[in-house]
Design an enzyme around this catalytic site. Sequence first.
Site, PDB file in Angstrom:
ATOM      1  N   ASN A 157       3.260   8.186   5.846  1.00  0.00           N
ATOM      2  CA  ASN A 157       2.982   7.943   4.438  1.00  0.00           C
ATOM      3  C   ASN A 157       1.989   9.164   4.151  1.00  0.00           C
ATOM      4  OD1 ASN A 157       0.905   6.838   6.259  1.00  0.00           O
ATOM      5  ND2 ASN A 157       0.393   5.692   4.643  1.00  0.00           N
ATOM      6  N   SER A 209       0.710  -1.237  -0.012  1.00  0.00           N
ATOM      7  CA  SER A 209       0.157   0.147   0.062  1.00  0.00           C
ATOM      8  C   SER A 209       0.851   1.244  -0.015  1.00  0.00           C
ATOM      9  CB  SER A 209      -0.897  -0.143   1.208  1.00  0.00           C
ATOM     10  OG  SER A 209      -1.705  -1.141   1.249  1.00  0.00           O
ATOM     11  N   CYS A 213      -1.141   8.644   4.135  1.00  0.00           N
ATOM     12  CA  CYS A 213      -2.315   9.026   4.965  1.00  0.00           C
ATOM     13  C   CYS A 213      -2.128   9.022   6.521  1.00  0.00           C
ATOM     14  CB  CYS A 213      -3.267   7.770   4.680  1.00  0.00           C
ATOM     15  SG  CYS A 213      -3.719   7.536   3.013  1.00  0.00           S
ATOM     16  N   GLU A 236      -0.662   7.013   8.628  1.00  0.00           N
ATOM     17  CA  GLU A 236      -0.812   6.127   9.681  1.00  0.00           C
ATOM     18  C   GLU A 236       0.414   5.078   9.637  1.00  0.00           C
ATOM     19  OE1 GLU A 236      -2.288   3.983   5.880  1.00  0.00           O
ATOM     20  OE2 GLU A 236      -2.005   5.892   6.562  1.00  0.00           O
TER      21      GLU A 236
END
Length: 957
Positions: free
Chosen positions: A587, A374, A589, A591
Site C-alpha cells: 500500500n 485506511s 506505506c 505495511e
Amino acid sequence: METEVSKPEQSAAKTPTNTPSRPEIEATKPGEIRVIRRNGKVTPYDDSKIEVAMTKAFLAVEGGAAAASSRVHETVRQLTKQITDAFKRRMPGGGIIHIEDVQDQVELALMRNGEQKVARSYVLYREERSRERAARDTAKLDALVGDNQVMVTVEDGSKRPLDVERLHTVVVEACKDLSDVEPDQILKDTMRNLYDGVAIKDAYQALVMTARTMIEKEPNYTYVTARLLLDSIRSEALRELGVAKRATQSEMNAIYPEAFKAYLSVGVENELLSPELLSFDLDKIANAIKPERDMLFTYLGIQTLFDRYFIHKDEVRIELPQVFWMRVAMGLAVNEDDREARAIEFYDVLSTFHYMSSTPTLFNSGTLRPQLSSCYLTNVPDDLDGIYGAIKDNALLSKFAGGLGNDWTPVRGLGAYIKGTNGKSQGVVPFLKVANDTAVAVNQGGKRKGAVCAYLETWHIDIEEFLELRKNTGDDRRRTHDMNSANWVPDLFLKRVSSDGDWTLFSPNEVPDLHDLYGKEFEERYEYYEEMAKYGKIKTAKTIPANVLWRKMLSMLFETGHPWITFKDPCNLRSPQQHVGVVHSSNLCTEITLNTKAGEEIAVCNLGSVNLPKHMKDGKLDTEQLEKTVSTAVRMLDNVIDINFYPVDTARKSNMRHRPVGLGLMGFQDALYLQNIPYTSEAAVDFADNAMEAISYYAIQASTDLAEERGSYESFAGSLWSQGILPIDSIEKLIEERGAEFIEVDTSSTMDWDTLRERVKTIGMRNSNVMAIAPTATISNISGVSQSIEPTYQNLYVKSNLSGEFTVVNPYMVKELKARKLWDSVMVNDLKYYEGSLQHIDRIPSEIKELFATAFEVEPKWLVEAASRRQKWIDQAQSLNLYMSEPSGKKLDMVYRMAWFRGLKTTYYLRSLGATSTEKSTISDGKLNAVSSGPAAVGSAAPKACAIDEPDCEACQ
C-alpha cells in the site's frame, strides 16, 4: 466551621512526578463520589468532615456544653446522613461535586431543620473566608502583574477590564501536578506582552505562546501549553453549543455531560453526525466521560486534534477532547448488542491512549459517511476502460481519506504491439502521470493531498523509466512529482544480482502469467520466457546485467527517495490467503500485503496501533494489560469492516469476504527508554522480538475469540490458518522456496503457540490478516509518544507540520540529565548547536550518549535486525524507514541486501541527514530553535520527518 475539604489552596506546581512524559490522572471509580476543591484538587467524599464542620457551627452559636449535648450530636448525625443520601440519589453511578455544592447543602439542611442561628453563623463564616481568600489572591496577583489594568475587547466589540483572577486560575490549573513548572512566571511574561484593547481571545492565546517558549528548557511545559490551549478550545465549543461562555478545567466535571448531549443534538441537526448516536442511552454514556483525561495531552497532540480532527460547524469546532473520543467509540459500537458497554470500553482504551485507531477512523466514525478504512490496494488492467476505471476508483477512494497502492504491472510496456490500433504502446508512464494529477486534484476534502503509491515489478520493460519518475530533470510530462513509487522485486532478481547474472525485461502482454506467479513457479516460468526471448519468440524484451539495474535502483533511491524496495516473494509465500489470490503490491506505506484481483476485488485494510509505553510496568512489558488492550482493539478493528462506507463495490466485496485488519504498535523507542535499553543493542532486538510475539499471540487469539462469537471469515477454508500454519510457521515455506543459502532468520519463540495453533484450526479466524505496523505519524503525535518503530529523530528540535511548529524535546533524556545535574541552559544551547545530538558534548557520559543516540546515529543494521525479529510474527508487513547519515553505494547495497536476506517483506523511506540544517540560536533570545522538521528522503530538498507532514502517509495513520 467550613468543611475540611476546603482548606486554603496549596500550589501543586512543584509536585514531583515519576514519569518524564505524561501525568497519570486517577479516574473516579464506579459509584464513588469525589469532591473538587477550589484549587482543583479532587479528594474522596468524606461525610465525617461534614459532621466536624456542622459541630463547629453549633459550637460557635451555643457554646461548648450545648454543642457537646446528645441533641446536637444526633442532629448533626441525621443532617449529615440526609446530605449524603441526597448526593447518592443525585449521582447513583458516582461522580464529582464541587466543595461549594457541599457547603450549600450543609447550609440548606440547617435551615430546613430550623437551626436558623447556626445556619446564619455558617453563612457569615463562609462569607468571611471568601473575603479573606479574595484579599489574599488579589494581593498575590498585584504582586505578580502590578497595578496596570489591561482593557480587553470582548466578542461583541465592547471593552472591559481583563479578568486577571481567571487568567491566574487557568494558569495554576494548567500547572497542576507537574514538576519544575512556574505558573507565576507564565502569568508575568504574558502580562508583559498584552496591550490595552487586546482581543480577549488573543489574551488567552498569549498564555499559550508564552508557555510554549519554555518547552525547550522543561518538557513538562508541553502539558502546560496543551492545557492553556484547551481553555480556548473549551470556550469556542461551549459557546457554539450554547452551554457556557467559558469554563475552567475543574468546572468541566459538571459541564462535560451537558456539553456532550448538546454536541450530539447540534451535530445531528446540522447533518454532521449520524442520528444513530442519539439512540444510545445518553445518560449512561455521558456519565462515563472522564474530564480529567483532557490533562493527558501534549501541546502537539491537542493542537493536531483541534486543527484536523475535531468536527466543526461553519469553521467553528464543536468537539471537546473527551466528546471526540466518545463520538469515535460510539461510532464503532453501533452494531454491538450492548452498545453502551462496548462504547465505554472503546472510549477507555482511546482516551487513555492505550490504543489508537487510524486517522480515517478518527475522522469519520459516528458521522453520516463513516469511511473508516485506511488503505486500498488495486490492480490496473491492460485496457483503456480498465485503466481509467482504476483511476476513477482512485479518485473515489481518495475523496474519503483512503491511502492507495496501485499495481501497474499488467499494463503493457513502451513499444509493445496494440492489436486494436495496429500501433505501439506508450507504456505505463503516461498513465502514471494521469494518476499523479488525479491524486493532487482529489485532496480529501481539503484535509490533505490525495495519497497514492504505484508499484511495478522489476521485470517490466518500463522499469528503467519507472525508476526516474521522481527526478527533477528530463521531460516533465513523464515525471510524477506528487506520487510515491515502489519496486515489486522478485527473489530471482536478487539471486541474479548476487551471482552477477543477467536480467531480462518483458512487456506483460507477452508474458501475462508472470504477474501471478511467485517462488519456484515464477523462477521456472521466467527462465522459460528468457529462452523464448533468446530465439526471438518474444518481441518486446531487453537483457541487461542485473547489477546494472540494481545499482540504478539504489541510485534513484539515493537521489529521489523513490522507488521504495519491496519484496514480492516473501509477501506471497507467507500470505495466509495464497489459496484465493496473489499479493500484487503493498500500500501507500508498505505495511499492507493483501491479495487483489482486477475488476473483482480491491483489498481494504483497517488499521490501529497499540501504545507500547502504556503497557510497561516496573520496567517490563505488562502482558496482562496488553492482552486486554489487544482484545478490545481487534474487536474495534473488526467492527470497522461492517460499519465502513465503501466508495466502490469491489472494495466492499473484498473486505466482507476476507475481513483483514492490521494491528500495529507505536512508542517502541519510549518503551526502550523505560527499560534503559539503547536502540543499538541486542537487548533492543530481543525486546522487539518478545513484544511483537506477545502482540501477535494476543491478536490471533482475539480474532479466534471473535470467530467463536461471530463466525470465521468467508474464505477461511484452505487458508494457512485453516492448516494450522501461523506467521511463525510460514517462515519455513519462504526458506524452502528461496533456498536456505539466501535467507537467515531467527525462529525462536517463548509462548504456548501449540495450544493457540490448535484453537485456530478448530475454531477459525474472524480475520484473514490481523497485524501490520503502520507509520503512526499523526496518531503518535496525538498520543505523545515516538512514532511506530522509529528511533528518536533528535533529542531537541522543532517539528513542522500542517498545524504549525512545535518544539520537541526528549523528556527521558532531560530526566536522566537532571538526575546527573547536567541539565541547564548551556546544555540546551549545546543540543541546538549539535542538532539534537549528545555525541559531541564532552561532559555527557558514554552510556548516556549510547542510550539517547538519534536516528542517524543508529546503524541501519540494528533497524533491520529488529524488523526481522518482528517480521516473523506478522502476517503482513511493517513500515520500515532506514536512516543513513553518510549514504554510499556500498552501504545502500549492503543494507537492502541485508533486508532481503533477513526475510523482510518491505522497506519504506530511505532517509539522509544531508538536507537538514539548524539555526544556531540561544535560549536567552526567546526564539524557538529552528531545526528542520525532520529527516529527508535522500536527495530531497525539503526535509520531512515523515510523509505525514506533506501529508501523504497520514492516509494510513
